[in-house]
Design an enzyme around this catalytic site. Structure first.
Site, short mmCIF file in Angstrom:
data_model
loop_
_atom_site.label_atom_id
_atom_site.label_comp_id
_atom_site.label_asym_id
_atom_site.label_seq_id
_atom_site.Cartn_x
_atom_site.Cartn_y
_atom_site.Cartn_z
N GLY A 53 0.85 -1.20 0.00
CA GLY A 53 0.00 0.00 0.00
C GLY A 53 0.88 1.24 0.00
O GLY A 53 1.53 1.54 1.00
N ALA A 54 0.92 1.93 -1.16
CA ALA A 54 1.79 3.10 -1.30
C ALA A 54 0.95 4.37 -1.25
O ALA A 54 1.05 5.24 -2.12
CB ALA A 54 2.57 3.02 -2.60
N ALA A 263 -10.46 4.45 18.98
CA ALA A 263 -10.82 5.35 20.09
C ALA A 263 -10.16 6.72 19.89
O ALA A 263 -10.78 7.77 20.11
CB ALA A 263 -10.39 4.74 21.42
N ASN A 265 -9.24 8.30 17.11
CA ASN A 265 -9.93 9.12 16.10
C ASN A 265 -11.32 9.55 16.58
O ASN A 265 -11.76 10.66 16.31
CB ASN A 265 -10.03 8.36 14.78
CG ASN A 265 -8.77 8.55 13.95
OD1 ASN A 265 -7.86 9.27 14.35
ND2 ASN A 265 -8.69 7.90 12.81
N CYS A 317 -10.67 9.46 7.36
CA CYS A 317 -10.75 8.50 8.47
C CYS A 317 -11.79 8.76 9.56
O CYS A 317 -12.40 7.81 10.05
CB CYS A 317 -9.38 8.37 9.10
SG CYS A 317 -8.22 7.61 7.95
P1 NAD Z 1 -4.65 5.22 0.37
O1 NAD Z 1 -5.82 4.97 -0.47
O2 NAD Z 1 -3.92 6.51 0.20
O3 NAD Z 1 -3.57 4.06 0.14
C1 NAD Z 1 -3.90 2.69 0.15
C2 NAD Z 1 -3.12 2.02 -0.97
O4 NAD Z 1 -3.26 0.61 -0.86
C3 NAD Z 1 -3.63 2.38 -2.37
O5 NAD Z 1 -2.58 2.96 -3.13
C4 NAD Z 1 -4.10 1.05 -2.97
O6 NAD Z 1 -3.85 0.94 -4.35
C5 NAD Z 1 -3.26 0.06 -2.17
N1 NAD Z 1 -3.80 -1.28 -2.12
C6 NAD Z 1 -5.07 -1.67 -1.84
N2 NAD Z 1 -5.15 -3.01 -1.83
C7 NAD Z 1 -3.91 -3.49 -2.11
C8 NAD Z 1 -3.35 -4.80 -2.22
N3 NAD Z 1 -4.10 -5.88 -2.02
N4 NAD Z 1 -2.04 -4.92 -2.54
C9 NAD Z 1 -1.27 -3.81 -2.74
N5 NAD Z 1 -1.74 -2.56 -2.62
C10 NAD Z 1 -3.05 -2.39 -2.31
O7 NAD Z 1 -5.10 5.04 1.88
P2 NAD Z 1 -4.37 5.66 3.18
O8 NAD Z 1 -4.89 7.02 3.43
O9 NAD Z 1 -2.90 5.45 3.08
O10 NAD Z 1 -4.99 4.73 4.31
C11 NAD Z 1 -4.59 3.39 4.45
C12 NAD Z 1 -5.01 2.91 5.82
O11 NAD Z 1 -4.36 3.70 6.83
C13 NAD Z 1 -6.51 3.03 6.11
O12 NAD Z 1 -6.88 1.93 6.92
C14 NAD Z 1 -6.62 4.31 6.92
O13 NAD Z 1 -7.72 4.29 7.79
C15 NAD Z 1 -5.34 4.28 7.72
N6 NAD Z 1 -4.84 5.60 8.15
C16 NAD Z 1 -4.85 6.66 7.27
C17 NAD Z 1 -4.32 7.88 7.68
C18 NAD Z 1 -4.30 9.07 6.78
O14 NAD Z 1 -3.96 10.14 7.23
N7 NAD Z 1 -4.64 8.95 5.51
C19 NAD Z 1 -3.76 8.02 8.97
C20 NAD Z 1 -3.75 6.92 9.81
C21 NAD Z 1 -4.29 5.70 9.39
C1 UGA Z 2 -6.64 12.54 11.77
C2 UGA Z 2 -6.01 12.42 13.14
O1 UGA Z 2 -5.68 13.71 13.64
C3 UGA Z 2 -4.74 11.55 13.09
O2 UGA Z 2 -4.26 11.35 14.42
C4 UGA Z 2 -5.09 10.19 12.48
O3 UGA Z 2 -3.91 9.42 12.33
C5 UGA Z 2 -5.73 10.39 11.11
O4 UGA Z 2 -6.90 11.25 11.24
C6 UGA Z 2 -6.23 9.13 10.50
O5 UGA Z 2 -6.41 8.12 11.16
O6 UGA Z 2 -6.49 9.22 9.30
P1 UGA Z 2 -6.20 13.98 9.61
O7 UGA Z 2 -7.53 13.46 9.20
O8 UGA Z 2 -5.09 13.90 8.66
O9 UGA Z 2 -5.72 13.23 10.95
O10 UGA Z 2 -6.35 15.51 9.99
P2 UGA Z 2 -6.82 16.33 11.28
O11 UGA Z 2 -5.83 17.38 11.53
O12 UGA Z 2 -7.16 15.45 12.40
O13 UGA Z 2 -8.14 17.03 10.75
C7 UGA Z 2 -9.29 16.28 10.45
C8 UGA Z 2 -10.43 17.21 10.10
O14 UGA Z 2 -10.86 17.93 11.26
C9 UGA Z 2 -10.06 18.28 9.06
O15 UGA Z 2 -11.13 18.48 8.20
C10 UGA Z 2 -9.81 19.51 9.90
O16 UGA Z 2 -10.00 20.71 9.20
C11 UGA Z 2 -10.85 19.33 10.99
N1 UGA Z 2 -10.51 20.03 12.24
C12 UGA Z 2 -9.38 19.72 12.92
C13 UGA Z 2 -11.38 21.00 12.72
O17 UGA Z 2 -12.42 21.28 12.11
N2 UGA Z 2 -11.07 21.64 13.89
C14 UGA Z 2 -9.95 21.34 14.60
O18 UGA Z 2 -9.72 21.97 15.65
C15 UGA Z 2 -9.08 20.36 14.10
#
Ligand code: NAD
Ligand code: UGA
Length: 531
Positions: A53-54, A263, A265, A317
């Protein structure tokens, strides 16, 4: 070759032996000075990591590991050819401050991006899985449960191709007890191979991902409580120990780690819904939400962060993870607990619909045919990510009232905006190659224009909506903007970033979330309509 370069920096139990080796070459015996390194521990070869997953998590996380552990080989793999090509190009697939620099330092050295998923999985000692876990769109648990299709297919592929023991790390956010299901898939085809599953949820935020990874407030690792589980935890801990101090690395049982991420998030989103709920009350009573936030922030029991009222939280998320939590509660018969968390999402939806309602009612109860400039489309500043951005709901709400939108975002492409506005709600968090290639003009986008800058977007507009808190918007020459707009000229600040006093001095009618409402706006109809 310096053999020491192939060892983790902290390895203290490694011994280097100097010996003489006799080699027969060119019909002569040659005596070579030869280094043999042995190790008292099991560390006999270069550690190899594979990140499946990139995306927003997999790319930056594995890149920072590569940067901080030059002795470790890191391969990031994905099924999406376009994503991998972008990671190998000068234009990375995601925008994150500082990321380009990290990638450039390691790419081609100990960091590679590849679509050869199976080979790198097979060669790795530790496999990090960071694939999508969107909300299920159909079937049992639709609209709430996590869709583990991508996780399951990754697990099946691991089971198919591996020929040696592996540690499999859950980086994706998953429902509590996912590790159990993964273990079953792997065990079913184990061919005698031992797998240890660890939960190592990622806490980075977009826009500050690199900083968050370089200086994490904590690293959470959950594993099985038996000796093999503990050994696996130690191996992962040793990787982080290259740059994270031990007191920040928390180890727990696997279920606690999985649930802690959900929890975490849920608590963050709840705080935003709490302050957004207060913002509605502030508008009704003449209080100012930024002043209320300030007062709250000085209470050490509350703290200063996540108290900015807004047009609503977005991002890939918060909503999906709360829905997932709600589903788990319901499955465990905890209806009251489920309802408690559902309310966080309801308030968020209320905040978005309240904003649209305010815009329409202020502008004489109709925006039909009126040009509205939308400044900001990303779900927050410093990212190009638009997944679940509140801008989608606000724009759709305004288009529903026949407004003509001119949208400008410093980082989001025109194609992405059009795709988001024409896309079905459930498609947004699936891998990019499964999403529609581009928007089709038959989806009600005739009234959407994408502008090159804020001045083009606002020219001849009746109103402006600020939907993302980009710093650039604070520097706009609002006198120039006012001069070029239809009158009366409205500003609706959904992020509380503008100087309301100055705007009013120029002549704008201003609404700022959670601030005392101008007489003009107060007289307008003021009841929220759900989407
Ligand atoms: P994303 O869509 O940016 O990346 C996921 C990647 O996985 C995609 O590029 C997709 O093509 C690839 N993929 C899917 N199935 C695959 C497979 N079977 N083999 C190889 N590649 C595969 O998603 P993301 O934002 O990186 O989120 C990934 C996970 O991390 C989610 O569970 C999300 O909840 C969690 N997460 C995201 C954030 C964030 O800020 N985006 C922060 C913390 C946790
Ligand atoms: C959030 C969490 O902060 C991360 O800890 C977590 O890893 C990530 O989700 C995840 O699991 O995906 P992110 O979604 O990247 O990170 O961004 P945040 O800074 O949390 O903001 C989320 C949303 O809330 C944005 O739309 C932001 O504008 C809004 N926000 C944030 C507010 O409206 N008010 C605030 O005070 C803070």
């Amino acid at each position: 070759m310096d053999c020491r370069a192939a060892l983790p920096a902290h390895d203290t139990d490694t011994a280097f032996l100097l010996s003489w080796v006799l080699v027969f070459s060119d019909n002569k015996f040659l005596l070579f000075e030869h280094f043999i390194f042995t190790t008292i521990s099991n560390q006999r070869k270069m550690v190899k990591l594979c990140g499946i997953g990139a995306g927003y998590v997999g790319g930056p996380t594995m890149a920072v590991i590569a940067l901080k552990c030059p002795s470790i080989e890191v391969a990031v793999v994905d099924i999406s050819q376009s994503r991998i090509s972008a990671w190998n190009s000068d234009k990375l697939p995601i925008y994150e401050p500082g990321l380009e620099n990290v990638v450039k330092q390691c790419r081609g050295k100990n960091l590679i991006f590849s679509t050869d998923v199976e080979r790198h999985v097979q060669e790795a000692d530790i496999i990090f899985v960071s694939v999508n876990t969107p909300t299920k769109a159909r079937g049992l648990g639709a609209g709430k449960a996590a869709d583990l299709t991508y996780w399951e297919s990754a697990a099946r592929m691991i089971a198919d191709v591996c020929t040696s023991d592996k540690i499999v790390v859950e980086k994706s956010t998953v429902p509590v007890r996912t590790a159990e299901a993964i273990e079953q898939i792997l065990a079913h085809k184990s061919k005698g191979i031992k797998y240890q599953i660890l939960s190592n949820p990622e806490f980075l935020s977009e826009g500050t991902a690199v900083q968050d990874l370089l200086e994490p407030d904590r690293v959470l690792i959950g594993g099985n409580e038996g000796p093999e589980g503990q050994e696996a935890i130690k191996k992962l801990k040793d990787i982080y120990a290259h740059w994270v101090s031990e007191d920040k690395i928390i180890t727990t049982n696997i279920w606690s780690a999985e649930l802690s991420k959900l929890a975490d998030n849920a608590f963050l989103a709840q705080r935003i819904s709490s302050i957004n709920a207060m913002s509605a009350l502030c508008e009704a009573t003449g209080a100012q939400v930024s002043q209320v936030s300030l007062a709250l922030s000085k209470n050490p029991k509350i703290g200063p962060r996540f108290l900015n009222a807004s047009v609503g939280f977005g991002g890939s998320c918060f909503q999906k993870d709360i829905l997932n939590l709600v589903y788990i509660c319901e499955c465990n018969g905890l209806v009251e607990v489920a309802n408690y968390w559902k309310q966080v999402i309801k308030v968020n939806d209320y905040q978005k619909s309240r904003f649209v309602q305010r815009v329409v009612s202020s502008m004489f109860n109709t925006v039909s045919g009126k040009k509205i400039a939308v400044l900001g489309f990303a779900f927050k500043k410093d990212t190009s990510d638009t997944r679940k951005t509140p801008a989608i709901d606000v724009c759709k709400g305004l288009l529903g009232d026949d407004a003509c939108l001119s949208i400008y975002d410093p980082r989001v492409s025109a194609d992405q905006i059009k795709k988001d506005l024409s896309m079905n709600n459930v498609q947004w968090d699936h891998p990019i190659h499964l999403q529609p290639l581009s928007s089709s003009s038959s989806n009600g986008l005739e009234h959407v224009d994408i502008a090159e800058d804020a001045y083009e977007a606002t020219k001849d507009a009746h109103g402006i909506c600020i939907l993302t808190e980009w710093d650039e918007f604070k520097g706009i020459d609002f006198q120039r903007v006012f001069d070029d707009m239809q009158k009366p000229a409205f500003v609706f600040d959904g992020r509380n970033i503008l100087d309301v006093g100055k705007l009013r001095e120029i002549g704008f009618i201003v609404y700022s979330i959670g601030s005392p409402v101008e007489q003009w706006l107060n007289n307008s109809v003021n009841s929220a309509v759900p989407f």
